[in-house]
Design a protein around this motif. Sequence first.
Motif, short mmCIF file in Angstrom:
data_model
loop_
_atom_site.label_atom_id
_atom_site.label_comp_id
_atom_site.label_asym_id
_atom_site.label_seq_id
_atom_site.Cartn_x
_atom_site.Cartn_y
_atom_site.Cartn_z
N MET A 1 0.85 -1.19 0.00
CA MET A 1 0.00 0.00 0.00
C MET A 1 0.89 1.24 0.00
N SER A 2 0.64 2.17 -0.95
CA SER A 2 1.41 3.40 -1.02
C SER A 2 0.50 4.51 -1.51
N CYS A 3 0.83 5.73 -1.09
CA CYS A 3 0.10 6.90 -1.57
C CYS A 3 1.05 8.08 -1.55
N SER A 4 0.77 9.06 -2.38
CA SER A 4 1.66 10.21 -2.50
C SER A 4 1.12 11.40 -1.72
N LEU A 5 2.02 12.33 -1.41
CA LEU A 5 1.61 13.56 -0.74
C LEU A 5 0.68 14.38 -1.63
N GLU A 6 0.89 14.28 -2.94
CA GLU A 6 0.01 14.99 -3.88
C GLU A 6 -1.42 14.46 -3.78
N GLN A 7 -1.56 13.14 -3.68
CA GLN A 7 -2.90 12.56 -3.52
C GLN A 7 -3.55 13.04 -2.23
N LEU A 8 -2.77 13.08 -1.15
CA LEU A 8 -3.31 13.51 0.14
C LEU A 8 -3.72 14.98 0.08
N ASN A 9 -2.96 15.78 -0.62
CA ASN A 9 -3.31 17.20 -0.75
C ASN A 9 -4.61 17.35 -1.53
N ILE A 10 -4.77 16.58 -2.58
CA ILE A 10 -6.02 16.62 -3.35
C ILE A 10 -7.19 16.18 -2.48
N LEU A 11 -6.97 15.17 -1.66
CA LEU A 11 -8.01 14.72 -0.74
C LEU A 11 -8.45 15.86 0.18
N LEU A 12 -7.50 16.59 0.76
CA LEU A 12 -7.84 17.67 1.68
C LEU A 12 -8.60 18.78 0.96
N VAL A 13 -8.16 19.15 -0.22
CA VAL A 13 -8.82 20.23 -0.95
C VAL A 13 -10.23 19.80 -1.36
N ALA A 14 -10.40 18.55 -1.77
CA ALA A 14 -11.73 18.06 -2.12
C ALA A 14 -12.65 18.08 -0.90
N ALA A 15 -12.12 17.70 0.25
CA ALA A 15 -12.93 17.73 1.48
C ALA A 15 -13.28 19.15 1.86
N GLU A 16 -12.35 20.09 1.70
CA GLU A 16 -12.58 21.49 2.08
C GLU A 16 -13.58 22.17 1.15
N THR A 17 -13.47 21.92 -0.14
CA THR A 17 -14.31 22.62 -1.12
C THR A 17 -15.66 21.96 -1.32
N GLY A 18 -15.79 20.68 -0.99
CA GLY A 18 -17.08 20.01 -1.07
C GLY A 18 -17.41 19.36 -2.39
N SER A 19 -16.52 19.46 -3.38
CA SER A 19 -16.76 18.78 -4.65
C SER A 19 -15.45 18.62 -5.40
N PHE A 20 -15.41 17.65 -6.29
CA PHE A 20 -14.20 17.41 -7.08
C PHE A 20 -13.99 18.54 -8.09
N SER A 21 -15.07 19.09 -8.61
CA SER A 21 -14.93 20.18 -9.58
C SER A 21 -14.39 21.44 -8.91
N ALA A 22 -14.87 21.75 -7.69
CA ALA A 22 -14.36 22.91 -6.97
C ALA A 22 -12.90 22.72 -6.59
N ALA A 23 -12.55 21.49 -6.20
CA ALA A 23 -11.16 21.18 -5.88
C ALA A 23 -10.27 21.37 -7.11
N ALA A 24 -10.76 20.94 -8.26
CA ALA A 24 -9.99 21.08 -9.50
C ALA A 24 -9.74 22.55 -9.80
N ARG A 25 -10.76 23.39 -9.63
CA ARG A 25 -10.60 24.82 -9.88
C ARG A 25 -9.58 25.43 -8.94
N LYS A 26 -9.64 25.06 -7.66
CA LYS A 26 -8.71 25.64 -6.68
C LYS A 26 -7.28 25.18 -6.95
N LEU A 27 -7.11 23.95 -7.39
CA LEU A 27 -5.78 23.40 -7.63
C LEU A 27 -5.26 23.71 -9.04
N GLY A 28 -6.12 24.21 -9.91
CA GLY A 28 -5.71 24.49 -11.28
C GLY A 28 -5.50 23.23 -12.09
N LYS A 29 -6.31 22.21 -11.81
CA LYS A 29 -6.20 20.92 -12.51
C LYS A 29 -7.52 20.59 -13.19
#
Length: 293
Positions: A1-29
Amino acid sequence: MSCSLEQLNILLVAAETGSFSAAARKLGKAQSVVSAAIANLEIDLALTLFDRSGRYPQLTAAGTRMVQEATTLLAQRDRLHAIAGELAAGTESRLTLAIDDDSHLPWFGTLLEEFAARYPSVELELLFPLMEDVAELLESGRAQLGISYRRELPEREIASCTLGAVTLPLVVAPSHPLAHKTPLRESDLQGSRQLMVTGRREGTERHRFRLSAQVWWVEGDLGVLELVKRGLGWAAIPEFLLHPLLARHELVILSPDVVAPPKLELELQWHRARPLGQAGRWLKEALLARVPR
């Protein structure tokens, strides 16, 4: 089992923003990148982190726990980067300090005198934003240190340490109708104009101590204080600004039933992932050294 810090950061932003689309906008992805990162993280951890059955993804119990652990881990990463950067940095040529309202400037004026003697070649910039504007300056890198009141919903990227508590007595001019009203009740405050500090953005922070239905908004404690002196309303003013005015009987402190004067913690703030140079580190430690432990 492995995971990256980038994945964890995306997880936090998705949790904070409430949606994957909002997380994408905030992260510029792209949203597909965010969705794939979360899906791969779930595979790596063998956990379902989000319930996707509704319109918006909701954290599962396992997802909530992973967000807590990821927050701690990423904070440690940011601290590691900041310490490494500070160890590598010399004395910076410029330092910007953002202070919530210029009424706080006398509070540490002597410290700035010592800073000038120690770092005469450093160009110091003092900005006086209000409320959440301090955090915005730190997040953007426009300022390296901030002094502000503790927010109800602090940003994850901003680290802080208390500089002490500030009491805000309720005051009016001696000529104001509330100055001599006995007993003074909460309903009396609610029915009289309240003068309140505001930043330039709407938000929950500026309504924190609102009681009255009628409010005049003023950008800065000194402006509020001037209007109070003219009998235009009542206000909660930092105690350190009131001593000379009370001694000259230019203001009256209100003591209403039930309502206690607000108290706020003053904080020194900085961005977790941005290193300070030698002058910034000295100013940070000097400010914190003044706080009774």
